[in-house]
Design a protein around this motif. Structure first.
Motif, PDB file in Angstrom:
ATOM      1  N   ALA A  30       1.357  -1.276   0.101  1.00  0.00           N
ATOM      2  CA  ALA A  30       0.271  -0.053  -0.287  1.00  0.00           C
ATOM      3  C   ALA A  30       0.705   1.275   0.266  1.00  0.00           C
ATOM      4  CB  ALA A  30      -0.886  -0.005   0.981  1.00  0.00           C
ATOM      5  N   PHE A  31       1.795   1.180   0.726  1.00  0.00           N
ATOM      6  CA  PHE A  31       2.806   2.684   1.151  1.00  0.00           C
ATOM      7  C   PHE A  31       3.623   2.406  -0.974  1.00  0.00           C
ATOM      8  CE2 PHE A  31       2.821   1.456   5.345  1.00  0.00           C
ATOM      9  CZ  PHE A  31       2.622   3.407   5.635  1.00  0.00           C
ATOM     10  N   ARG A  32       3.950   1.902  -1.465  1.00  0.00           N
ATOM     11  CA  ARG A  32       4.582   1.302  -2.866  1.00  0.00           C
ATOM     12  C   ARG A  32       3.364   1.380  -3.714  1.00  0.00           C
ATOM     13  NH1 ARG A  32       7.503  -4.378  -1.581  1.00  0.00           N
ATOM     14  NH2 ARG A  32       9.274  -2.670   0.106  1.00  0.00           N
ATOM     15  N   ALA A  33       1.837   1.768  -3.700  1.00  0.00           N
ATOM     16  CA  ALA A  33       1.316   1.404  -4.985  1.00  0.00           C
ATOM     17  C   ALA A  33       1.431   2.976  -5.134  1.00  0.00           C
ATOM     18  CB  ALA A  33      -0.168   1.399  -4.291  1.00  0.00           C
ATOM     19  N   PRO A  34       1.807   4.425  -4.315  1.00  0.00           N
ATOM     20  CA  PRO A  34       1.558   5.099  -5.790  1.00  0.00           C
ATOM     21  C   PRO A  34       3.684   5.622  -6.115  1.00  0.00           C
ATOM     22  CG  PRO A  34       1.586   5.525  -2.486  1.00  0.00           C
ATOM     23  CD  PRO A  34       1.268   4.100  -2.918  1.00  0.00           C
ATOM     24  N   LEU A  35       4.154   5.356  -5.798  1.00  0.00           N
ATOM     25  CA  LEU A  35       5.296   4.671  -6.779  1.00  0.00           C
ATOM     26  C   LEU A  35       4.666   4.334  -7.731  1.00  0.00           C
ATOM     27  CD1 LEU A  35       8.370   5.620  -6.563  1.00  0.00           C
ATOM     28  CD2 LEU A  35       8.891   3.441  -5.429  1.00  0.00           C
ATOM     29  N   ILE A  36       4.218   3.360  -7.254  1.00  0.00           N
ATOM     30  CA  ILE A  36       4.355   1.744  -9.007  1.00  0.00           C
ATOM     31  C   ILE A  36       2.779   2.777  -9.415  1.00  0.00           C
ATOM     32  CG2 ILE A  36       2.515  -0.203  -9.767  1.00  0.00           C
ATOM     33  CD1 ILE A  36       3.417  -0.680  -6.766  1.00  0.00           C
ATOM     34  N   PHE A  37       2.443   3.561  -9.032  1.00  0.00           N
ATOM     35  CA  PHE A  37       1.452   4.716  -9.719  1.00  0.00           C
ATOM     36  C   PHE A  37       1.736   5.657 -10.466  1.00  0.00           C
ATOM     37  CE2 PHE A  37      -2.004   8.017 -10.768  1.00  0.00           C
ATOM     38  CZ  PHE A  37      -2.640   7.209 -10.829  1.00  0.00           C
ATOM     39  N   MET A  38       3.074   6.081  -9.947  1.00  0.00           N
ATOM     40  CA  MET A  38       3.377   7.136 -10.403  1.00  0.00           C
ATOM     41  C   MET A  38       4.369   6.052 -11.957  1.00  0.00           C
ATOM     42  SD  MET A  38       3.374   9.983  -9.107  1.00  0.00           S
ATOM     43  CE  MET A  38       4.590  11.073  -9.517  1.00  0.00           C
ATOM     44  N   VAL A  39       4.894   5.635 -11.668  1.00  0.00           N
ATOM     45  CA  VAL A  39       6.243   4.873 -12.390  1.00  0.00           C
ATOM     46  C   VAL A  39       5.347   3.901 -13.724  1.00  0.00           C
ATOM     47  CG1 VAL A  39       7.354   3.308 -13.458  1.00  0.00           C
ATOM     48  CG2 VAL A  39       7.864   3.884 -10.981  1.00  0.00           C
TER      49      VAL A  39
END
Ligand SMILES: Nc1ncnc2c1ncn2[C@@H]1O[C@H](COP(=O)(O)OP(=O)(O)OP(=O)(O)O)[C@@H](O)[C@H]1O
Ligand SMILES: [Mg+2]
Lengths: 304, 366
Positions: A30-39
């Motif tokens: 869940a914490f990584r989700a924004p990062l994944i989204f941005m990538v």
């Protein structure tokens, strides 16, 4: 209750020998989700835009390769001038939107009773219920040679001859942009005014701070983050939304979005990609310069 | 030629209506220059309204405000010799302490060097020199209020209005700041008008106190008089911890009046008040002036300065203990005694006698 000390020291869960529970692993993702989204949705498409822009143009699509033809096509043609002009006029739109819109936000915050404020702001958003194409098209009969505007001005005796420069020029594009984007600055200004506590106005009354100083020294710095966000939004849309210059613009009165759209219609995909890449690069450079000049982090957090 | 300095503030027949609601009715008050004046009263009484009207933040419905003898009804806040310290930490969040304090002077167009001098002096007076470069969010509540004080005194206006300046602070800090305020006022020598609903705060700082309730100015007097010798029964019930007894006058001839309260005949000084036999009146006795003793017989006392009741319970308050006693008619009276609650207490329902000195009971007619 006292548990035995050996239990405490040896009771630590052995690291690695047991699987981390599922919900903990989920939380991590869940914490990584924004990062994944941005990538996924920003970094990769941006990189692909740049990569495609140097591909070779083919009849209907493009093929891998390396050529700067698209950039040559952009920089050594009227497109560069048009692009720079559209930046200039976008800035003008931002300025006009701010001058008209922000005082409205301040007024709503200051003078409308708390309970009614949100309803009043909603009124400004109502026009969005009408399709943008229709709204923009409706400007044509207003601005054209025998349009509402010219007729009214002639009848009032302010002008003798109709102004032809009202439609299919930068003027009409700016008018369209102001009409389309004004609600954004009103809304973001309204939210920005949340950062300006009401007591501030009484303190200003007490100190005898006049309206201009009050605006410059107190309201503006406090509302800066919201205004900045609204302005960037309008600027980017002024550059990128092809619809407005498509309907209201004319020779030379285009923006980056329309240049790219036209390139796509001409099946010149590398050029379209190059225009987009140049637009992204321009925006990033502008933000960077802005950051160097004004320290954007400071503007975005005036309270620290 | 006799030359008299006009009072700092004179409020004449001031009224303020909000639609049908009357927030202030016909208030008259005079505040001398250099006085520490407190507006005390229950919530919603109209204190803020009065203060803000004096400061020019709102217009009265009728009546006049004179500051140093001049009518100021038409002047905005910054043109009056007043300045306000607000309840909330009303500082400019984006300016540091120095900028906050100096902003009023900058607006007034003073030269930079002079601003710096004045700001430094004001910060020194409120003890904030070390914090000059901090932003408001880096200060404690007490420090923020001190910045407001500095911002106000730096303007050199000679009437300072404070609307519950300490309300947001915790009890201990409030006590300290009270004394600081008092000392600051003595140091700068200007008139302070301070709104609060905390009577301890009022007692600490005030030269004089005005009691305001329901839009009325109930009573004005020196802090000590308001506490010891309240004129109105409302004052007695609001300030200190008074026993308020209702009764009927049975004899009003002479320097003392006899009042029937719950079956007992009590004596109270008449103080030239207009009373007549059969009139309903109110008596007040501060709870710390009421002594408690156990009795064996239940013969009603006849000295006029004591009553019988049934012991109810005790409330231990640390320094004092409050003993609650129920009178025959059901009224509760409190006797507050500096003593430990460990002493053997009368059992619940035991007959006890409450007694007081003749000077401690007061008569109120209104
Ligand atoms: N703008 C307003 N409209 C209507 N009524 C108001 C308005 N401002 C104040 N009042 C009413 O006037 C009365 C007096 O208000 P005021 O703020 O002066 O009380 P106060 O004594 O300062 O109380 P507190 O100790 O709670 O601050 C209150 O009953 C309040 O509801
Ligand atoms: Mg108040």
């Amino acid at each position: 209750m006292v548990s035995s000390p050996t239990n405490v020291t040896n009771g630590v869960r052995p690291v690695g020998s047991m699987q981390t529970p599922l919900h903990e692993r989920l939380a991590l993702w869940a914490f990584r989700a924004p990062l994944i989204f941005m990538v996924l949705f920003f970094a990769i498409p941006m990189a692909m835009t740049v990569v495609f822009s140097v591909f070779e143009r083919t009849m209907f699509w493009m093929e891998p390769g390396f050529t700067l033809t698209a950039y040559e096509n952009f920089f050594f043609s009227a497109r560069l001038g048009n692009f720079l002009n559209s930046m200039k006029y976008s800035l003008i739109s931002v300025a006009i939107c701010f001058v008209i819109g922000f005082p409205i936000s301040v007024f709503v915050r200051k003078s409308i009773p708390q309970v009614a404020q949100h309803r009043v702001v909603l009124l400004f958003i109502l026009p969005f219920m009408v399709s943008e194409i229709i709204r923009v098209f409706a400007l044509r009969p207003v601005l054209q040679r025998n349009g509402l505007m010219n007729t009214a001005l002639t009848n009032m005796g302010i002008i003798d001859e109709p102004i032809t420069a009202l439609l299919y020029t930068h003027t009409s594009v700016v008018i369209g942009e102001v009409m389309s984007f004004l609600p954004f600055i009103i809304f973001s200004g309204f939210l920005a005014m949340e950062a300006v506590p009401k007591f501030i106005f009484e303190v200003c009354d007490d100190l005898g701070v006049g309206p201009w100083r009050r605006f410059k020294d107190v309201i503006l710095p406090l509302a800066a983050p919201g205004i900045f966000a609204g302005s960037v939004f309008i600027f980017v849309n002024g550059l990128g939304v092809a619809l407005l210059p498509n309907i209201l613009g004319g020779a030379g009165a285009v923006n980056a979005g329309l240049i790219a759209t036209q390139a796509i219609s001409a099946l010149d995909f590398p050029l379209a990609m190059a225009v987009s890449a140049i637009m992204m690069a321009t925006l990033m450079t502008l933000l960077w310069i802005g950051h160097k000049l004004f320290d954007l982090t400071k503007i975005l957090t005036p309270l620290s | 030629m006799t030359f008299q300095t006009p009072p700092a503030v004179e409020v004449r027949n001031l009224a303020k209506h909000y639609g049908d609601f009357v927030a202030l009715k016909n208030v008259n008050v005079t505040i001398a220059a250099g006085e520490y004046f407190v507006l005390l009263g229950p919530s919603g009484g109209g204190k803020t309204t009065l203060l803000r009207t004096i400061g020019g933040f709102q217009k009265p419905t009728s009546g006049d405000v004179f500051l140093h003898g001049k009518s100021v009804g038409h002047l905005p806040p910054d043109k009056r010799p007043t300045t306000m310290v607000f309840q909330a930490y009303a500082l400019f969040p984006h300016m540091n302490v120095t900028q906050n304090v100096g902003y009023g002077l900058k607006v007034a167009g003073l030269p930079k060097a002079q601003i710096a001098d004045k700001v430094a002096h004001a910060l020194d007076q409120v003890g904030l020199t070390k914090f000059a470069q901090r932003k408001p969010h880096e200060l404690s509540g007490g420090q923020q209020q001190r910045v407001q004080l500095a911002r106000a005194i730096v303007l050199d206006r000679d009437i300072l209005l404070l609307d519950e300046p300490l309300a947001a602070l915790d009890a201990q800090l409030r006590k300290d700041m009270c004394l600081e305020l008092k000392h600051l006022q003595e140091k700068v020598g200007i008139t302070f008008i301070h709104v609060t609903h905390n009577q301890e705060e009022a007692m600490t700082v005030a030269d004089r106190i005005a009691l305001i309730a329901n839009g009325d100015l109930v009573e004005v007097g020196r802090a000590r008089d308001i506490y010891r010798a309240p004129e109105k029964s409302f004052t007695a019930s609001f300030v200190g911890e008074n026993n308020v007894l209702k009764g009927k006058v049975s004899d009003a001839n002479g320097v003392s009046v006899t009042v029937d309260v719950a079956g007992a005949k009590l004596q109270v000084a008449k103080r030239d008040l207009p009373v007549s036999t059969g009139q309903n009146v109110t008596l007040s006795i501060r709870s710390e002036c009421v002594a408690l003793e156990t009795v064996n017989d239940s013969n009603a006392p006849t000295d006029g300065l004591s009553m019988l009741g049934a012991y109810d319970e005790s409330v231990y308050l640390g320094l004092t203990t409050s003993h609650l006693v129920r009178l025959p008619d059901g009224t509760e009276m409190v006797s507050r005694i500096i003593a430990d609650a460990d002493d053997t207490l009368p059992v619940n329902g035991a007959p006890v006698r409450l007694r007081w000195k003749p000077t401690d009971i007061r008569l109120h007619v209104e």
